[in-house]
Scaffold this motif. Structure first.
Motif, PDB file in Angstrom:
ATOM      1  N   ASP A 149      47.529  41.165  41.703  1.00 17.65           N
ATOM      2  CA  ASP A 149      46.457  41.063  41.719  1.00 17.65           C
ATOM      3  C   ASP A 149      45.948  39.961  42.540  1.00 17.65           C
ATOM      4  O   ASP A 149      47.035  39.309  42.883  1.00 17.65           O
ATOM      5  CB  ASP A 149      45.572  40.433  40.873  1.00 17.65           C
ATOM      6  CG  ASP A 149      45.705  41.551  39.480  1.00 17.65           C
ATOM      7  OD1 ASP A 149      45.677  42.666  39.613  1.00 17.65           O
ATOM      8  OD2 ASP A 149      45.896  40.976  38.205  1.00 17.65           O
ATOM      9  N   ILE A 150      45.172  40.349  43.689  1.00 18.65           N
ATOM     10  CA  ILE A 150      45.005  39.286  44.965  1.00 18.65           C
ATOM     11  C   ILE A 150      43.162  39.022  44.125  1.00 18.65           C
ATOM     12  O   ILE A 150      42.166  39.728  43.799  1.00 18.65           O
ATOM     13  CB  ILE A 150      44.538  40.326  46.172  1.00 18.65           C
ATOM     14  CG1 ILE A 150      45.243  41.364  46.575  1.00 18.65           C
ATOM     15  CG2 ILE A 150      44.356  39.306  47.359  1.00 18.65           C
ATOM     16  CD1 ILE A 150      47.161  40.534  46.627  1.00 18.65           C
ATOM     17  N   ARG A 151      43.647  37.567  44.417  1.00 19.27           N
ATOM     18  CA  ARG A 151      42.475  36.574  43.926  1.00 19.27           C
ATOM     19  C   ARG A 151      42.028  36.394  44.804  1.00 19.27           C
ATOM     20  O   ARG A 151      41.708  35.101  45.293  1.00 19.27           O
ATOM     21  CB  ARG A 151      42.762  35.315  42.581  1.00 19.27           C
ATOM     22  CG  ARG A 151      41.332  35.312  41.721  1.00 19.27           C
ATOM     23  CD  ARG A 151      40.640  36.075  40.849  1.00 19.27           C
ATOM     24  NE  ARG A 151      41.752  36.375  39.656  1.00 19.27           N
ATOM     25  CZ  ARG A 151      41.294  37.325  38.495  1.00 19.27           C
ATOM     26  NH1 ARG A 151      40.333  37.851  38.428  1.00 19.27           N
ATOM     27  NH2 ARG A 151      42.320  37.255  37.697  1.00 19.27           N
ATOM     28  N   LEU A 152      40.173  37.050  45.159  1.00 23.48           N
ATOM     29  CA  LEU A 152      40.194  36.194  46.516  1.00 23.48           C
ATOM     30  C   LEU A 152      38.408  35.412  45.830  1.00 23.48           C
ATOM     31  O   LEU A 152      38.267  34.049  46.695  1.00 23.48           O
ATOM     32  CB  LEU A 152      38.974  37.194  47.237  1.00 23.48           C
ATOM     33  CG  LEU A 152      39.892  39.156  47.474  1.00 23.48           C
ATOM     34  CD1 LEU A 152      38.905  40.008  47.952  1.00 23.48           C
ATOM     35  CD2 LEU A 152      40.561  38.237  48.582  1.00 23.48           C
ATOM     36  N   HIS A 153      38.204  35.630  45.259  1.00 20.53           N
ATOM     37  CA  HIS A 153      37.249  34.393  44.367  1.00 20.53           C
ATOM     38  C   HIS A 153      37.757  34.344  43.026  1.00 20.53           C
ATOM     39  O   HIS A 153      37.907  35.693  42.460  1.00 20.53           O
ATOM     40  CB  HIS A 153      36.277  34.949  44.459  1.00 20.53           C
ATOM     41  CG  HIS A 153      34.745  34.004  45.347  1.00 20.53           C
ATOM     42  ND1 HIS A 153      34.033  34.122  43.085  1.00 20.53           N
ATOM     43  CD2 HIS A 153      34.196  33.175  44.563  1.00 20.53           C
ATOM     44  CE1 HIS A 153      32.490  34.066  43.185  1.00 20.53           C
ATOM     45  NE2 HIS A 153      33.099  32.729  44.126  1.00 20.53           N
ATOM     46  N   PRO A 154      36.976  33.590  42.278  1.00 17.75           N
ATOM     47  CA  PRO A 154      37.047  33.170  40.478  1.00 17.75           C
ATOM     48  C   PRO A 154      36.419  34.984  40.143  1.00 17.75           C
ATOM     49  O   PRO A 154      36.264  34.732  38.919  1.00 17.75           O
ATOM     50  CB  PRO A 154      36.443  32.427  40.193  1.00 17.75           C
ATOM     51  CG  PRO A 154      36.471  31.153  41.369  1.00 17.75           C
ATOM     52  CD  PRO A 154      36.691  32.470  42.688  1.00 17.75           C
ATOM     53  N   GLU A 155      35.492  35.732  41.030  1.00 19.15           N
ATOM     54  CA  GLU A 155      35.384  36.300  39.965  1.00 19.15           C
ATOM     55  C   GLU A 155      35.190  37.795  40.917  1.00 19.15           C
ATOM     56  O   GLU A 155      34.476  38.880  40.353  1.00 19.15           O
ATOM     57  CB  GLU A 155      33.231  36.575  40.472  1.00 19.15           C
ATOM     58  CG  GLU A 155      32.890  35.218  39.895  1.00 19.15           C
ATOM     59  CD  GLU A 155      31.140  34.629  40.069  1.00 19.15           C
ATOM     60  OE1 GLU A 155      30.699  35.704  40.489  1.00 19.15           O
ATOM     61  OE2 GLU A 155      31.038  33.788  39.789  1.00 19.15           O
ATOM     62  N   VAL A 156      35.890  37.793  42.076  1.00 16.85           N
ATOM     63  CA  VAL A 156      36.296  39.036  42.889  1.00 16.85           C
ATOM     64  C   VAL A 156      37.704  38.862  42.724  1.00 16.85           C
ATOM     65  O   VAL A 156      38.257  37.959  42.965  1.00 16.85           O
ATOM     66  CB  VAL A 156      36.029  38.768  43.803  1.00 16.85           C
ATOM     67  CG1 VAL A 156      36.088  39.764  44.646  1.00 16.85           C
ATOM     68  CG2 VAL A 156      34.213  38.717  43.968  1.00 16.85           C
ATOM     69  N   SER A 157      38.333  40.487  42.281  1.00 18.49           N
ATOM     70  CA  SER A 157      39.776  40.051  42.907  1.00 18.49           C
ATOM     71  C   SER A 157      40.373  41.982  42.778  1.00 18.49           C
ATOM     72  O   SER A 157      39.696  43.265  42.580  1.00 18.49           O
ATOM     73  CB  SER A 157      40.685  39.951  41.550  1.00 18.49           C
ATOM     74  OG  SER A 157      40.280  40.568  40.315  1.00 18.49           O
ATOM     75  N   ALA A 158      41.166  42.208  43.499  1.00 16.51           N
ATOM     76  CA  ALA A 158      41.962  43.427  43.583  1.00 16.51           C
ATOM     77  C   ALA A 158      42.601  43.812  42.949  1.00 16.51           C
ATOM     78  O   ALA A 158      43.835  42.621  43.022  1.00 16.51           O
ATOM     79  CB  ALA A 158      41.540  43.886  45.237  1.00 16.51           C
ATOM     80  N   SER A 159      43.794  44.969  42.796  1.00 12.56           N
ATOM     81  CA  SER A 159      44.768  45.082  42.469  1.00 12.56           C
ATOM     82  C   SER A 159      45.460  46.119  43.765  1.00 12.56           C
ATOM     83  O   SER A 159      44.742  47.112  43.804  1.00 12.56           O
ATOM     84  CB  SER A 159      44.793  46.221  41.052  1.00 12.56           C
ATOM     85  OG  SER A 159      44.515  45.386  39.618  1.00 12.56           O
ATOM     86  N   ILE A 160      46.723  45.618  43.610  1.00 13.10           N
ATOM     87  CA  ILE A 160      47.180  46.771  44.621  1.00 13.10           C
ATOM     88  C   ILE A 160      48.928  46.653  44.544  1.00 13.10           C
ATOM     89  O   ILE A 160      49.584  46.517  43.259  1.00 13.10           O
ATOM     90  CB  ILE A 160      47.380  45.625  46.350  1.00 13.10           C
ATOM     91  CG1 ILE A 160      48.537  44.326  45.749  1.00 13.10           C
ATOM     92  CG2 ILE A 160      46.224  45.315  46.749  1.00 13.10           C
ATOM     93  CD1 ILE A 160      48.785  43.374  46.891  1.00 13.10           C
ATOM     94  N   GLN A 161      49.402  47.637  44.304  1.00 17.68           N
ATOM     95  CA  GLN A 161      51.185  47.994  44.299  1.00 17.68           C
ATOM     96  C   GLN A 161      51.816  47.916  45.456  1.00 17.68           C
ATOM     97  O   GLN A 161      51.315  47.840  47.386  1.00 17.68           O
ATOM     98  CB  GLN A 161      51.233  49.197  43.990  1.00 17.68           C
ATOM     99  CG  GLN A 161      52.548  50.175  43.741  1.00 17.68           C
ATOM    100  CD  GLN A 161      52.065  51.565  43.498  1.00 17.68           C
ATOM    101  OE1 GLN A 161      52.396  51.917  44.281  1.00 17.68           O
ATOM    102  NE2 GLN A 161      51.966  51.171  41.911  1.00 17.68           N
TER     103      GLN A 161
END
Length: 246
Positions: A149-161
């Motif tokens: 997971d990439i946690r860009l902000h407490p309310e914003v994240s993305a999943s990568i492989q």
């Protein structure tokens, strides 16, 4: 001279220990929002906040700007959140291929850190991705496929492989094919069926044994009743036999 040195040392230490009241010009993560008026360590203010134009001493002029700074910081915060959401959409589902030297056991000669992953993502998106946003418990030390997971902000994240593959090979070879996944699912289903069958057998076996025990007890009881009945008959016939003998 010694007294003067000790006096100056005490003065500087005391000055650094004092707090300074500042007005924050913009958001500082984990510290304050733009427009906030707070007391912070003197050294933190002088060496970091003020030189980077993140805050100013809370004098009369600065305090007059608090309301305006708060509004500006709110607008900036909303825009930043919107930009991060767009970046998260761009990152979500991305695959990062990392080529590494490894031994025959799959153990890496080195490790894949969050800095390596963040740099790769920055090149892919043309946006600066900070290494602290890459959520990884410890550096990767083995070949394989990893979901992060990439946690860009407490309310914003993305999943990568992240695919860590040996030098001179194709990273796609590390990705399980659909046939392999189907075979794995079938194997899992077979294992579950075996487990269920064993569980059912385990439940039924005590019942059958109990039934056998009950039947055995009933047979023993019947035999006991027959023996008692025979003894009673013998007891009843004894007086008659005595009369005949007489």
């Amino acid at each position: 001279m010694v007294v003067l040195f000790l006096t100056m040392t005490k003065l500087f230490c005391t000055e650094d220990a004092y707090n300074m009241r500042v007005v924050f010009l913009e958001d500082v993560e984990g510290v304050a929002h733009g427009g906030d008026v707070k007391e912070v360590k003197n050294g933190f203010a002088r060496n970091y906040l003020i030189p980077k134009n993140l805050a100013v001493p809370a004098n009369h002029n600065a305090l007059q700007r608090v309301e305006k700074l708060s509004r500006q910081a709110g607008v900036t915060r909303i825009q930043l959140l919107s930009d991060l959401k767009e970046l998260a959409q761009e990152l979500d589902g991305r695959r990062v291929d990392v080529e590494m030297r490894a031994g025959s056991s799959g153990r890496l000669y080195g490790s894949v850190t969050n800095t390596i992953i963040a740099d790769a993502l920055s090149e892919m998106t043309a946006s600066e991705i900070e290494r602290r946003t890459v959520e990884i418990d410890e550096p990767i030390r083995d070949l394989g496929v990893y979901d992060l997971d990439i946690r860009l902000h407490p309310e914003v994240s993305a999943s990568i492989q992240v695919v860590v593959y040996p030098i001179g090979t194709d990273p796609d070879d590390m990705i399980p094919s659909e046939e392999d996944e189907e075979a794995g699912e079938e194997a899992t289903a077979d294992v579950e069926e075996v487990v269920e069958a064993v569980a059912e057998t385990t439940v039924e076996t005590p019942t059958e044994e109990a039934s056998d025990v009950d039947e055995s007890d009933e047979a023993d009881s019947d035999e006991g009743e027959e023996e008692e009945s025979s003894d009673d008959e013998d007891a009843e016939e004894s007086p008659e036999e005595q009369e005949e003998d007489n």
